[in-house]
Design a protein around this motif. Structure first.
Motif, PDB file in Angstrom:
ATOM      1  N   ARG A  94       8.240 -11.629 -17.736  1.00  0.00           N
ATOM      2  CA  ARG A  94       6.664 -11.407 -17.435  1.00  0.00           C
ATOM      3  C   ARG A  94       6.437 -12.900 -17.822  1.00  0.00           C
ATOM      4  N   SER A  95       5.015 -13.013 -17.066  1.00  0.00           N
ATOM      5  CA  SER A  95       4.221 -14.483 -17.535  1.00  0.00           C
ATOM      6  C   SER A  95       3.306 -14.241 -18.573  1.00  0.00           C
ATOM      7  N   VAL A  96       3.358 -15.423 -19.148  1.00  0.00           N
ATOM      8  CA  VAL A  96       2.371 -15.387 -20.094  1.00  0.00           C
ATOM      9  C   VAL A  96       1.244 -16.753 -19.691  1.00  0.00           C
ATOM     10  N   VAL A  97       0.173 -16.313 -19.573  1.00  0.00           N
ATOM     11  CA  VAL A  97      -1.036 -17.257 -19.045  1.00  0.00           C
ATOM     12  C   VAL A  97      -1.695 -17.810 -20.289  1.00  0.00           C
ATOM     13  N   ARG A  98      -2.141 -16.669 -21.217  1.00  0.00           N
ATOM     14  CA  ARG A  98      -2.967 -17.147 -22.225  1.00  0.00           C
ATOM     15  C   ARG A  98      -2.057 -16.960 -23.633  1.00  0.00           C
ATOM     16  N   PRO A  99      -2.357 -17.558 -24.771  1.00  0.00           N
ATOM     17  CA  PRO A  99      -1.477 -17.286 -25.786  1.00  0.00           C
ATOM     18  C   PRO A  99      -1.591 -15.690 -26.416  1.00  0.00           C
ATOM     19  N   GLU A 100      -2.691 -15.126 -26.137  1.00  0.00           N
ATOM     20  CA  GLU A 100      -2.593 -13.780 -26.330  1.00  0.00           C
ATOM     21  C   GLU A 100      -1.671 -12.671 -25.596  1.00  0.00           C
ATOM     22  N   ASP A 101      -1.322 -13.303 -24.492  1.00  0.00           N
ATOM     23  CA  ASP A 101      -0.444 -12.658 -23.592  1.00  0.00           C
ATOM     24  C   ASP A 101       1.081 -12.496 -24.040  1.00  0.00           C
ATOM     25  N   GLU A 102       1.402 -13.248 -25.258  1.00  0.00           N
ATOM     26  CA  GLU A 102       2.595 -13.223 -25.816  1.00  0.00           C
ATOM     27  C   GLU A 102       2.939 -12.036 -26.541  1.00  0.00           C
ATOM     28  N   ALA A 103       2.145 -11.207 -26.720  1.00  0.00           N
ATOM     29  CA  ALA A 103       2.383  -9.883 -27.663  1.00  0.00           C
ATOM     30  C   ALA A 103       3.622  -9.152 -26.948  1.00  0.00           C
ATOM     31  N   GLY A 104       4.506  -8.797 -27.919  1.00  0.00           N
ATOM     32  CA  GLY A 104       5.793  -8.185 -27.605  1.00  0.00           C
ATOM     33  C   GLY A 104       6.914  -9.008 -26.980  1.00  0.00           C
ATOM     34  N   CYS A 105       6.636 -10.246 -26.964  1.00  0.00           N
ATOM     35  CA  CYS A 105       7.794 -11.117 -26.256  1.00  0.00           C
ATOM     36  C   CYS A 105       9.092 -11.284 -27.295  1.00  0.00           C
ATOM     37  N   ALA A 106      10.049 -10.958 -26.830  1.00  0.00           N
ATOM     38  CA  ALA A 106      11.335 -11.114 -28.003  1.00  0.00           C
ATOM     39  C   ALA A 106      11.677 -12.684 -27.675  1.00  0.00           C
ATOM     40  N   ILE A 107      11.701 -13.379 -26.273  1.00  0.00           N
ATOM     41  CA  ILE A 107      12.028 -14.486 -26.006  1.00  0.00           C
ATOM     42  C   ILE A 107      10.796 -15.116 -25.494  1.00  0.00           C
ATOM     43  N   LEU A 108      10.511 -16.276 -25.717  1.00  0.00           N
ATOM     44  CA  LEU A 108       9.353 -17.157 -25.043  1.00  0.00           C
ATOM     45  C   LEU A 108       9.974 -18.388 -24.432  1.00  0.00           C
ATOM     46  N   PHE A 109      10.036 -18.643 -23.121  1.00  0.00           N
ATOM     47  CA  PHE A 109      10.387 -19.843 -22.429  1.00  0.00           C
ATOM     48  C   PHE A 109       8.954 -20.587 -22.195  1.00  0.00           C
ATOM     49  N   LEU A 110       8.833 -21.754 -22.653  1.00  0.00           N
ATOM     50  CA  LEU A 110       7.828 -22.703 -22.422  1.00  0.00           C
ATOM     51  C   LEU A 110       8.196 -23.604 -21.372  1.00  0.00           C
ATOM     52  N   ASP A 111       7.726 -23.398 -19.882  1.00  0.00           N
ATOM     53  CA  ASP A 111       8.040 -24.522 -19.069  1.00  0.00           C
ATOM     54  C   ASP A 111       7.452 -25.639 -19.290  1.00  0.00           C
ATOM     55  N   SER A 112       8.034 -26.767 -18.837  1.00  0.00           N
ATOM     56  CA  SER A 112       7.500 -28.288 -19.018  1.00  0.00           C
ATOM     57  C   SER A 112       6.046 -28.342 -18.397  1.00  0.00           C
ATOM     58  N   SER A 113       5.624 -27.380 -17.786  1.00  0.00           N
ATOM     59  CA  SER A 113       4.277 -27.470 -16.996  1.00  0.00           C
ATOM     60  C   SER A 113       3.508 -27.158 -18.192  1.00  0.00           C
ATOM     61  N   GLU A 114       3.831 -26.636 -19.349  1.00  0.00           N
ATOM     62  CA  GLU A 114       2.972 -26.056 -20.502  1.00  0.00           C
ATOM     63  C   GLU A 114       2.812 -27.156 -21.613  1.00  0.00           C
ATOM     64  N   ARG A 115       3.242 -28.303 -21.295  1.00  0.00           N
ATOM     65  CA  ARG A 115       3.076 -29.504 -22.323  1.00  0.00           C
ATOM     66  C   ARG A 115       1.701 -29.448 -22.992  1.00  0.00           C
ATOM     67  N   THR A 116       0.666 -29.269 -22.408  1.00  0.00           N
ATOM     68  CA  THR A 116      -0.543 -29.415 -22.922  1.00  0.00           C
ATOM     69  C   THR A 116      -1.000 -28.170 -23.688  1.00  0.00           C
ATOM     70  N   HIS A 117      -0.191 -27.039 -23.473  1.00  0.00           N
ATOM     71  CA  HIS A 117      -0.578 -25.703 -24.274  1.00  0.00           C
ATOM     72  C   HIS A 117       0.445 -25.171 -25.140  1.00  0.00           C
ATOM     73  N   MET A 118       1.625 -26.359 -25.450  1.00  0.00           N
ATOM     74  CA  MET A 118       2.876 -26.136 -26.234  1.00  0.00           C
ATOM     75  C   MET A 118       2.372 -25.412 -27.641  1.00  0.00           C
ATOM     76  N   ASP A 119       1.525 -26.392 -28.430  1.00  0.00           N
ATOM     77  CA  ASP A 119       1.052 -26.292 -29.705  1.00  0.00           C
ATOM     78  C   ASP A 119       0.452 -24.983 -29.960  1.00  0.00           C
ATOM     79  N   GLU A 120      -0.387 -24.448 -28.878  1.00  0.00           N
ATOM     80  CA  GLU A 120      -1.195 -23.428 -29.022  1.00  0.00           C
ATOM     81  C   GLU A 120      -0.271 -22.240 -28.774  1.00  0.00           C
ATOM     82  N   LEU A 121       0.560 -22.263 -28.038  1.00  0.00           N
ATOM     83  CA  LEU A 121       1.449 -21.151 -27.816  1.00  0.00           C
ATOM     84  C   LEU A 121       2.776 -20.986 -28.980  1.00  0.00           C
ATOM     85  N   LEU A 122       2.777 -22.171 -29.422  1.00  0.00           N
ATOM     86  CA  LEU A 122       3.888 -21.944 -30.521  1.00  0.00           C
ATOM     87  C   LEU A 122       3.335 -21.407 -31.869  1.00  0.00           C
TER      88      LEU A 122
END
Length: 192
Positions: A94-122
């Motif tokens: 499934r896709s994660v658009v906002r940091p709160e969408d990551e709930a329940g993710c066992a594996i989170l792949f951050l595509d290189s297009s998310e460079r500006t949001h990387m720290d927030e997602l981590l």
């Protein structure tokens, strides 16, 4: 059933088999056409789930492989991994658009297009049992766990064990053997 448990060891496939699986998939696809970097990364993401153990109290049921970035990347992964499972658990992409969408993710792949949001997602997954993976340069130094990289035109990966340990995940020593680089240290007696 749980994703995995440090208390119960699941037999692991030798590192050579992991490499053979990835290379075999690439070789079989190469006969028809050369696999893309994204195709190879999809195989690795699937295989990472086989070589990582989550805490015993991690969510039960479907394993959610989440993708932050281009919807095309998530759609490609969903297509590549359709009908697959990890240790008998259904795999959902499934896709994660906002940091709160990551709930329940066992594996989170951050595509290189998310460079500006990387720290927030981590930060959003920092205290959760979520394996973080990306192909962005500098990902490990920013707190990521596994970073894809091209080595002699082949997709390989490096691992940072410090955030892995902080998330109470266990990476098999078999997976670490095929990593290009391993930073940090596994807790004593763990990951064998």
């Amino acid at each position: 059933m749980k994703y995995g448990s440090t208390a119960r060891r699941i037999p692991l496939v030798p590192a050579a088999v992991l490499v053979a699986c990835v290379m075999g998939t690439m070789h079989a696809s190469a006969a028809a056409n050369q696999p893309s970097q994204a195709d190879v990364e999809a195989v690795y993401l699937f295989d990472f789930g086989k070589f990582v153990s989550w805490p015993a109290d991690a969510e039960q049921g479907t394993i959610h492989l989440c993708v932050a970035g281009s919807p095309a990347v998530a759609a490609g992964l969903a297509s590549d991994l359709a009908n697959e499972n990890i240790r008998g658990h259904a795999l959902d992409v499934r896709s994660v658009v906002r940091p709160e969408d990551e709930a329940g993710c066992a594996i989170l792949f951050l595509d290189s297009s998310e460079r500006t949001h990387m720290d927030e997602l981590l930060r959003a997954v920092a205290n959760k049992p979520t394996l973080t993976v990306s192909d962005m340069p500098g990902f490990l130094s920013r707190g990521g766990m596994i970073q894809f990289q091209l080595v002699e035109k082949r997709v390989r990966f490096s691992v940072n064990l410090d955030p892995v340990n902080h998330a109470h995940l266990v990476v098999s020593s078999e997976l670490l053997k095929v990593a290009v680089n391993v930073q940090g240290h596994a807790p004593e007696g763990v990951g064998e």
